[in-house]
Design a protein around this motif. Structure first.
Motif, PDB file in Angstrom:
ATOM      1  N   GLU A  35     -38.448 -23.716   4.502  1.00 50.34           N
ATOM      2  CA  GLU A  35     -38.012 -25.010   5.035  1.00 50.34           C
ATOM      3  C   GLU A  35     -39.090 -26.063   4.817  1.00 50.34           C
ATOM      4  N   ASP A  36     -40.198 -25.646   4.241  1.00 45.82           N
ATOM      5  CA  ASP A  36     -41.340 -26.509   3.988  1.00 45.82           C
ATOM      6  C   ASP A  36     -40.991 -27.523   2.901  1.00 45.82           C
ATOM      7  N   GLU A  37     -41.101 -28.795   3.214  1.00 42.33           N
ATOM      8  CA  GLU A  37     -40.773 -29.867   2.265  1.00 42.33           C
ATOM      9  C   GLU A  37     -41.738 -29.918   1.076  1.00 42.33           C
ATOM     10  N   GLU A  38     -42.890 -29.271   1.188  1.00 47.69           N
ATOM     11  CA  GLU A  38     -43.901 -29.339   0.140  1.00 47.69           C
ATOM     12  C   GLU A  38     -43.683 -28.326  -0.976  1.00 47.69           C
ATOM     13  N   HIS A  39     -42.844 -27.335  -0.755  1.00 43.08           N
ATOM     14  CA  HIS A  39     -42.656 -26.276  -1.744  1.00 43.08           C
ATOM     15  C   HIS A  39     -41.241 -26.308  -2.300  1.00 43.08           C
ATOM     16  N   ASN A  40     -41.150 -26.523  -3.592  1.00 45.21           N
ATOM     17  CA  ASN A  40     -39.865 -26.550  -4.278  1.00 45.21           C
ATOM     18  C   ASN A  40     -39.908 -25.614  -5.472  1.00 45.21           C
ATOM     19  N   VAL A  41     -38.762 -25.015  -5.755  1.00 44.41           N
ATOM     20  CA  VAL A  41     -38.584 -24.188  -6.947  1.00 44.41           C
ATOM     21  C   VAL A  41     -37.586 -24.919  -7.835  1.00 44.41           C
ATOM     22  N   TYR A  42     -37.951 -25.109  -9.090  1.00 42.94           N
ATOM     23  CA  TYR A  42     -37.125 -25.837 -10.043  1.00 42.94           C
ATOM     24  C   TYR A  42     -36.324 -24.866 -10.895  1.00 42.94           C
ATOM     25  N   GLY A  43     -35.130 -25.295 -11.268  1.00 45.62           N
ATOM     26  CA  GLY A  43     -34.292 -24.434 -12.088  1.00 45.62           C
ATOM     27  C   GLY A  43     -33.095 -25.171 -12.639  1.00 45.62           C
ATOM     28  N   GLU A  44     -32.076 -24.393 -12.978  1.00 41.21           N
ATOM     29  CA  GLU A  44     -30.841 -24.889 -13.565  1.00 41.21           C
ATOM     30  C   GLU A  44     -29.667 -24.331 -12.782  1.00 41.21           C
ATOM     31  N   VAL A  45     -28.554 -25.047 -12.775  1.00 39.00           N
ATOM     32  CA  VAL A  45     -27.333 -24.567 -12.126  1.00 39.00           C
ATOM     33  C   VAL A  45     -26.267 -24.369 -13.191  1.00 39.00           C
ATOM     34  N   TYR A  46     -25.675 -23.181 -13.184  1.00 41.99           N
ATOM     35  CA  TYR A  46     -24.605 -22.828 -14.101  1.00 41.99           C
ATOM     36  C   TYR A  46     -23.337 -22.520 -13.313  1.00 41.99           C
ATOM     37  N   GLU A  47     -22.205 -22.797 -13.948  1.00 38.68           N
ATOM     38  CA  GLU A  47     -20.914 -22.424 -13.385  1.00 38.68           C
ATOM     39  C   GLU A  47     -20.483 -21.131 -14.077  1.00 38.68           C
ATOM     40  N   VAL A  48     -20.289 -20.081 -13.291  1.00 33.41           N
ATOM     41  CA  VAL A  48     -19.924 -18.784 -13.863  1.00 33.41           C
ATOM     42  C   VAL A  48     -18.618 -18.291 -13.250  1.00 33.41           C
ATOM     43  N   ASP A  49     -17.865 -17.540 -14.046  1.00 26.87           N
ATOM     44  CA  ASP A  49     -16.646 -16.931 -13.538  1.00 26.87           C
ATOM     45  C   ASP A  49     -16.983 -15.554 -12.959  1.00 26.87           C
ATOM     46  N   ASN A  50     -15.987 -14.857 -12.463  1.00 21.64           N
ATOM     47  CA  ASN A  50     -16.215 -13.548 -11.839  1.00 21.64           C
ATOM     48  C   ASN A  50     -16.824 -12.542 -12.811  1.00 21.64           C
ATOM     49  N   GLN A  51     -16.410 -12.595 -14.076  1.00 11.56           N
ATOM     50  CA  GLN A  51     -16.940 -11.667 -15.075  1.00 11.56           C
ATOM     51  C   GLN A  51     -18.437 -11.901 -15.309  1.00 11.56           C
ATOM     52  N   LEU A  52     -18.839 -13.157 -15.448  1.00  4.56           N
ATOM     53  CA  LEU A  52     -20.268 -13.450 -15.637  1.00  4.56           C
ATOM     54  C   LEU A  52     -21.063 -13.142 -14.378  1.00  4.56           C
ATOM     55  N   LEU A  53     -20.486 -13.397 -13.216  1.00  4.82           N
ATOM     56  CA  LEU A  53     -21.182 -13.069 -11.973  1.00  4.82           C
ATOM     57  C   LEU A  53     -21.430 -11.565 -11.888  1.00  4.82           C
ATOM     58  N   GLU A  54     -20.479 -10.773 -12.321  1.00  5.21           N
ATOM     59  CA  GLU A  54     -20.668  -9.313 -12.322  1.00  5.21           C
ATOM     60  C   GLU A  54     -21.764  -8.911 -13.303  1.00  5.21           C
ATOM     61  N   ARG A  55     -21.853  -9.579 -14.442  1.00  3.66           N
ATOM     62  CA  ARG A  55     -22.935  -9.299 -15.393  1.00  3.66           C
ATOM     63  C   ARG A  55     -24.295  -9.621 -14.767  1.00  3.66           C
ATOM     64  N   ILE A  56     -24.362 -10.723 -14.021  1.00  3.23           N
ATOM     65  CA  ILE A  56     -25.600 -11.062 -13.313  1.00  3.23           C
ATOM     66  C   ILE A  56     -25.915  -9.994 -12.281  1.00  3.23           C
ATOM     67  N   ASN A  57     -24.910  -9.552 -11.547  1.00  7.41           N
ATOM     68  CA  ASN A  57     -25.111  -8.503 -10.542  1.00  7.41           C
ATOM     69  C   ASN A  57     -25.702  -7.242 -11.166  1.00  7.41           C
ATOM     70  N   ILE A  58     -25.176  -6.849 -12.317  1.00  7.17           N
ATOM     71  CA  ILE A  58     -25.684  -5.648 -12.991  1.00  7.17           C
ATOM     72  C   ILE A  58     -27.132  -5.860 -13.411  1.00  7.17           C
ATOM     73  N   LEU A  59     -27.424  -7.000 -14.025  1.00 13.11           N
ATOM     74  CA  LEU A  59     -28.794  -7.306 -14.439  1.00 13.11           C
ATOM     75  C   LEU A  59     -29.741  -7.274 -13.249  1.00 13.11           C
ATOM     76  N   GLU A  60     -29.329  -7.879 -12.155  1.00  7.83           N
ATOM     77  CA  GLU A  60     -30.196  -8.031 -10.991  1.00  7.83           C
ATOM     78  C   GLU A  60     -30.171  -6.827 -10.043  1.00  7.83           C
ATOM     79  N   GLY A  61     -29.344  -5.842 -10.345  1.00  4.28           N
ATOM     80  CA  GLY A  61     -29.279  -4.671  -9.470  1.00  4.28           C
ATOM     81  C   GLY A  61     -28.666  -4.989  -8.124  1.00  4.28           C
ATOM     82  N   TYR A  62     -27.685  -5.881  -8.103  1.00  3.73           N
ATOM     83  CA  TYR A  62     -27.085  -6.330  -6.844  1.00  3.73           C
ATOM     84  C   TYR A  62     -25.728  -5.666  -6.631  1.00  3.73           C
ATOM     85  N   GLN A  63     -25.543  -5.146  -5.424  1.00  2.00           N
ATOM     86  CA  GLN A  63     -24.253  -4.612  -5.020  1.00  2.00           C
ATOM     87  C   GLN A  63     -23.958  -5.122  -3.619  1.00  2.00           C
ATOM     88  N   GLU A  64     -22.857  -5.862  -3.483  1.00  2.00           N
ATOM     89  CA  GLU A  64     -22.521  -6.458  -2.193  1.00  2.00           C
ATOM     90  C   GLU A  64     -22.396  -5.387  -1.120  1.00  2.00           C
TER      91      GLU A  64
END
Length: 93
Positions: free
Chosen positions: A50-79
């Motif tokens: 919540e610290d106003e002094e620390h920010n992380v910069y990046g990009e925002v992408y719009e992904v469909d369910n198929q791409l989100l699942e590919r990200i989940n596999i890459l990141e080792g994420y299981q809901e």
């Protein structure tokens, strides 16, 4: 569709960008509150802040369910699993 904030290896030009290749880039220069840490495993980790002094910069992408699942596999994420490599959270960008 889902909006995904990419701050590490999924960003354009980085090693895992091919996972989301073709996803529409919605914002190329944006940030969120937090800090990056080196995991020593070849990718960064974002810790929310919540610290106003620390920010992380990046990009925002719009992904469909198929791409989100590919990200989940890459990141080792299981809901619903307790020990994921990352948590998917809603955060203001």
């Amino acid at each position: 569709m889902h909006l995904v904030f990419c701050y590490g290896t999924l960003r354009l030009g980085e090693s895992n960008h091919g996972v989301i290749k073709g996803a529409p880039l919605k914002e190329s220069f944006c940030w969120t509150k937090g800090e990056l840490y080196d995991t020593q495993d070849g990718y960064p980790a974002l810790v929310q802040s919540e610290d106003e002094e620390h920010n992380v910069y990046g990009e925002v992408y719009e992904v469909d369910n198929q791409l989100l699942e590919r990200i989940n596999i890459l990141e080792g994420y299981q809901e619903g699993r307790d020990h994921n490599l990352y948590d998917r959270v809603m955060q203001e960008i």
